[in-house]
Design a protein around this motif. Structure first.
Motif, mmCIF file in Angstrom:
data_model
loop_
_atom_site.group_PDB
_atom_site.id
_atom_site.type_symbol
_atom_site.label_atom_id
_atom_site.label_comp_id
_atom_site.label_asym_id
_atom_site.label_seq_id
_atom_site.Cartn_x
_atom_site.Cartn_y
_atom_site.Cartn_z
ATOM 1 N N ARG A 60 -7.553 -0.440 -10.907
ATOM 2 C CA ARG A 60 -7.514 -0.258 -9.449
ATOM 3 C C ARG A 60 -6.269 0.550 -9.088
ATOM 4 O O ARG A 60 -5.248 0.450 -9.739
ATOM 5 C CB ARG A 60 -7.465 -1.604 -8.726
ATOM 6 C CG ARG A 60 -8.495 -2.627 -9.174
ATOM 7 C CD ARG A 60 -9.878 -2.282 -8.812
ATOM 8 N NE ARG A 60 -10.141 -2.714 -7.457
ATOM 9 C CZ ARG A 60 -11.223 -2.387 -6.784
ATOM 10 N NH1 ARG A 60 -12.131 -1.631 -7.341
ATOM 11 N NH2 ARG A 60 -11.421 -2.800 -5.571
ATOM 12 N N ASN A 61 -6.370 1.331 -8.035
ATOM 13 C CA ASN A 61 -5.227 2.110 -7.540
ATOM 14 C C ASN A 61 -4.610 1.380 -6.356
ATOM 15 O O ASN A 61 -5.180 1.362 -5.266
ATOM 16 C CB ASN A 61 -5.668 3.498 -7.084
ATOM 17 C CG ASN A 61 -5.922 4.430 -8.217
ATOM 18 O OD1 ASN A 61 -5.884 4.027 -9.373
ATOM 19 N ND2 ASN A 61 -6.185 5.669 -7.905
ATOM 20 N N ALA A 62 -3.451 0.802 -6.565
ATOM 21 C CA ALA A 62 -2.734 0.135 -5.478
ATOM 22 C C ALA A 62 -2.042 1.192 -4.617
ATOM 23 O O ALA A 62 -1.741 2.289 -5.082
ATOM 24 C CB ALA A 62 -1.692 -0.826 -6.047
ATOM 25 N N PRO A 63 -1.775 0.874 -3.365
ATOM 26 C CA PRO A 63 -0.976 1.793 -2.549
ATOM 27 C C PRO A 63 0.389 2.013 -3.204
ATOM 28 O O PRO A 63 0.979 1.079 -3.752
ATOM 29 C CB PRO A 63 -0.811 1.058 -1.220
ATOM 30 C CG PRO A 63 -1.834 -0.013 -1.209
ATOM 31 C CD PRO A 63 -2.139 -0.336 -2.627
ATOM 32 N N GLU A 64 0.869 3.246 -3.141
ATOM 33 C CA GLU A 64 2.164 3.602 -3.726
ATOM 34 C C GLU A 64 3.014 4.312 -2.674
ATOM 35 O O GLU A 64 2.511 4.733 -1.640
ATOM 36 C CB GLU A 64 1.964 4.517 -4.947
ATOM 37 C CG GLU A 64 1.156 3.900 -6.077
ATOM 38 C CD GLU A 64 1.849 2.722 -6.757
ATOM 39 O OE1 GLU A 64 3.084 2.565 -6.595
ATOM 40 O OE2 GLU A 64 1.154 1.958 -7.447
ATOM 41 N N ARG A 65 4.278 4.457 -2.970
ATOM 42 C CA ARG A 65 5.209 5.081 -2.025
ATOM 43 C C ARG A 65 4.741 6.472 -1.595
ATOM 44 O O ARG A 65 4.864 6.846 -0.434
ATOM 45 C CB ARG A 65 6.611 5.158 -2.619
ATOM 46 C CG ARG A 65 7.618 5.769 -1.636
ATOM 47 C CD ARG A 65 9.044 5.702 -2.128
ATOM 48 N NE ARG A 65 9.425 4.413 -2.645
ATOM 49 C CZ ARG A 65 9.716 3.338 -1.884
ATOM 50 N NH1 ARG A 65 9.663 3.438 -0.574
ATOM 51 N NH2 ARG A 65 10.075 2.202 -2.433
ATOM 52 N N HIS A 66 4.173 7.246 -2.520
ATOM 53 C CA HIS A 66 3.754 8.606 -2.149
ATOM 54 C C HIS A 66 2.645 8.579 -1.099
ATOM 55 O O HIS A 66 2.515 9.524 -0.320
ATOM 56 C CB HIS A 66 3.370 9.435 -3.387
ATOM 57 C CG HIS A 66 2.146 8.985 -4.106
ATOM 58 N ND1 HIS A 66 0.893 9.452 -3.792
ATOM 59 C CD2 HIS A 66 1.993 8.097 -5.117
ATOM 60 C CE1 HIS A 66 0.010 8.877 -4.595
ATOM 61 N NE2 HIS A 66 0.643 8.054 -5.409
ATOM 62 N N HIS A 67 1.860 7.507 -1.038
ATOM 63 C CA HIS A 67 0.851 7.392 0.026
ATOM 64 C C HIS A 67 1.535 7.206 1.382
ATOM 65 O O HIS A 67 1.172 7.854 2.370
ATOM 66 C CB HIS A 67 -0.100 6.220 -0.247
ATOM 67 C CG HIS A 67 -0.920 6.388 -1.473
ATOM 68 N ND1 HIS A 67 -0.839 5.522 -2.537
ATOM 69 C CD2 HIS A 67 -1.833 7.323 -1.820
ATOM 70 C CE1 HIS A 67 -1.678 5.910 -3.478
ATOM 71 N NE2 HIS A 67 -2.294 7.010 -3.067
ATOM 72 N N ALA A 68 2.523 6.316 1.430
ATOM 73 C CA ALA A 68 3.264 6.110 2.681
ATOM 74 C C ALA A 68 3.965 7.393 3.108
ATOM 75 O O ALA A 68 3.945 7.762 4.294
ATOM 76 C CB ALA A 68 4.283 4.979 2.507
ATOM 77 N N GLU A 69 4.542 8.096 2.158
ATOM 78 C CA GLU A 69 5.252 9.336 2.488
ATOM 79 C C GLU A 69 4.301 10.442 2.937
ATOM 80 O O GLU A 69 4.652 11.242 3.807
ATOM 81 C CB GLU A 69 6.117 9.750 1.302
ATOM 82 C CG GLU A 69 7.284 8.780 1.129
ATOM 83 C CD GLU A 69 8.099 8.971 -0.140
ATOM 84 O OE1 GLU A 69 7.769 9.860 -0.957
ATOM 85 O OE2 GLU A 69 9.075 8.213 -0.297
ATOM 86 N N ALA A 70 3.089 10.460 2.392
ATOM 87 C CA ALA A 70 2.098 11.446 2.856
ATOM 88 C C ALA A 70 1.719 11.183 4.314
ATOM 89 O O ALA A 70 1.578 12.122 5.110
ATOM 90 C CB ALA A 70 0.863 11.412 1.959
ATOM 91 N N ILE A 71 1.581 9.917 4.671
ATOM 92 C CA ILE A 71 1.290 9.569 6.071
ATOM 93 C C ILE A 71 2.449 10.011 6.959
ATOM 94 O O ILE A 71 2.245 10.650 7.997
ATOM 95 C CB ILE A 71 1.013 8.058 6.222
ATOM 96 C CG1 ILE A 71 -0.297 7.686 5.514
ATOM 97 C CG2 ILE A 71 0.979 7.647 7.697
ATOM 98 C CD1 ILE A 71 -0.529 6.198 5.359
ATOM 99 N N LEU A 72 3.668 9.708 6.541
ATOM 100 C CA LEU A 72 4.840 10.083 7.330
ATOM 101 C C LEU A 72 4.964 11.600 7.476
ATOM 102 O O LEU A 72 5.303 12.093 8.558
ATOM 103 C CB LEU A 72 6.109 9.498 6.718
ATOM 104 C CG LEU A 72 6.209 7.974 6.809
ATOM 105 C CD1 LEU A 72 7.364 7.466 5.956
ATOM 106 C CD2 LEU A 72 6.340 7.525 8.249
ATOM 107 N N ASP A 73 4.673 12.338 6.417
ATOM 108 C CA ASP A 73 4.730 13.805 6.490
ATOM 109 C C ASP A 73 3.741 14.343 7.519
ATOM 110 O O ASP A 73 4.064 15.228 8.317
ATOM 111 C CB ASP A 73 4.443 14.434 5.125
ATOM 112 C CG ASP A 73 5.586 14.257 4.137
ATOM 113 O OD1 ASP A 73 6.706 13.894 4.565
ATOM 114 O OD2 ASP A 73 5.356 14.468 2.929
ATOM 115 N N LEU A 74 2.521 13.807 7.510
ATOM 116 C CA LEU A 74 1.529 14.275 8.481
ATOM 117 C C LEU A 74 1.950 13.880 9.895
ATOM 118 O O LEU A 74 1.840 14.682 10.826
ATOM 119 C CB LEU A 74 0.126 13.746 8.170
ATOM 120 C CG LEU A 74 -0.888 14.344 9.143
ATOM 121 C CD1 LEU A 74 -1.917 15.166 8.416
ATOM 122 C CD2 LEU A 74 -1.532 13.281 9.991
ATOM 123 N N VAL A 75 2.430 12.660 10.071
ATOM 124 C CA VAL A 75 2.880 12.217 11.399
ATOM 125 C C VAL A 75 4.017 13.095 11.903
ATOM 126 O O VAL A 75 4.061 13.443 13.089
ATOM 127 C CB VAL A 75 3.278 10.723 11.375
ATOM 128 C CG1 VAL A 75 3.974 10.308 12.664
ATOM 129 C CG2 VAL A 75 2.043 9.855 11.133
#
Length: 173
Positions: A60-75
């Motif tokens: 399984r792929n757990a959420p990772e820091r790069h996912h949070a940072e991708a959201i922040l970059d788009l925001v």
């Protein structure tokens, strides 16, 4: 109009017909990614693939820091201008976190207000706890997002239909 729209996979087509979307965050499992919203320019959309799990598990792929940072970059690119669509399979956990992360980025120090306002509009949410922690760390929020999200009770009903709109600027009257 400026705001954030939260919806689920089943209501995506109807939401796109009803709301003038200008930005998008699409979240799904690696095996079942949502459609790429190609009507938006690439810099205005992201698709993230991770499972809705709180701890890493084999296969399984757990959420990772790069996912949070991708959201922040788009925001950061969006900056509250236009309508940001955020959707995942059920519209309760992964996309709910992305809504809270977007509001935390736009309104630092108002995490509790943001959580309370979103929960009022969407009592079905149950944000992914792992992603909350990763986002709080990426934001440098000193546990404000973690503490605010910890107060969200388990929902009586996790299913909702349609979409919710969080208008901006944020008002927590």
């Amino acid at each position: 109009m400026n705001g954030i729209v939260l919806t689920r996979a089943w209501d995506l087509a109807a939401t796109l017909s009803a709301v003038p979307i200008t930005w998008a965050i699409s979240i799904g499992d690696i095996e079942d990614l949502p459609p790429d919203l190609e009507f938006l320019p690439p810099r205005r959309r992201i698709r993230l693939a991770f499972h809705d799990i709180a701890e890493p598990r084999p296969g399984r792929n757990a959420p990772e820091r790069h996912h949070a940072e991708a959201i922040l970059d788009l925001v950061d690119r969006w900056n509250g201008q236009g309508v940001l669509l955020i959707h995942c399979f059920a519209g309760t956990s992964r996309s709910a976190v992305a809504v809270l992360v977007a509001l935390a980025r736009l309104y630092p120090g108002r995490e509790q207000d943001s959580v309370e306002m979103v929960q009022t509009k969407a009592p079905h949410i149950m944000p992914n706890r792992r992603m909350i922690v990763l986002a709080d760390e990426s934001l440098g929020a000193d546990r404000r997002l973690i503490d605010a999200a910890a107060g969200i009770p388990l929902p009586m009903e996790r299913v909702f239909k349609g979409f919710i709109l969080v208008p901006l600027p944020l008002r927590c009257d």
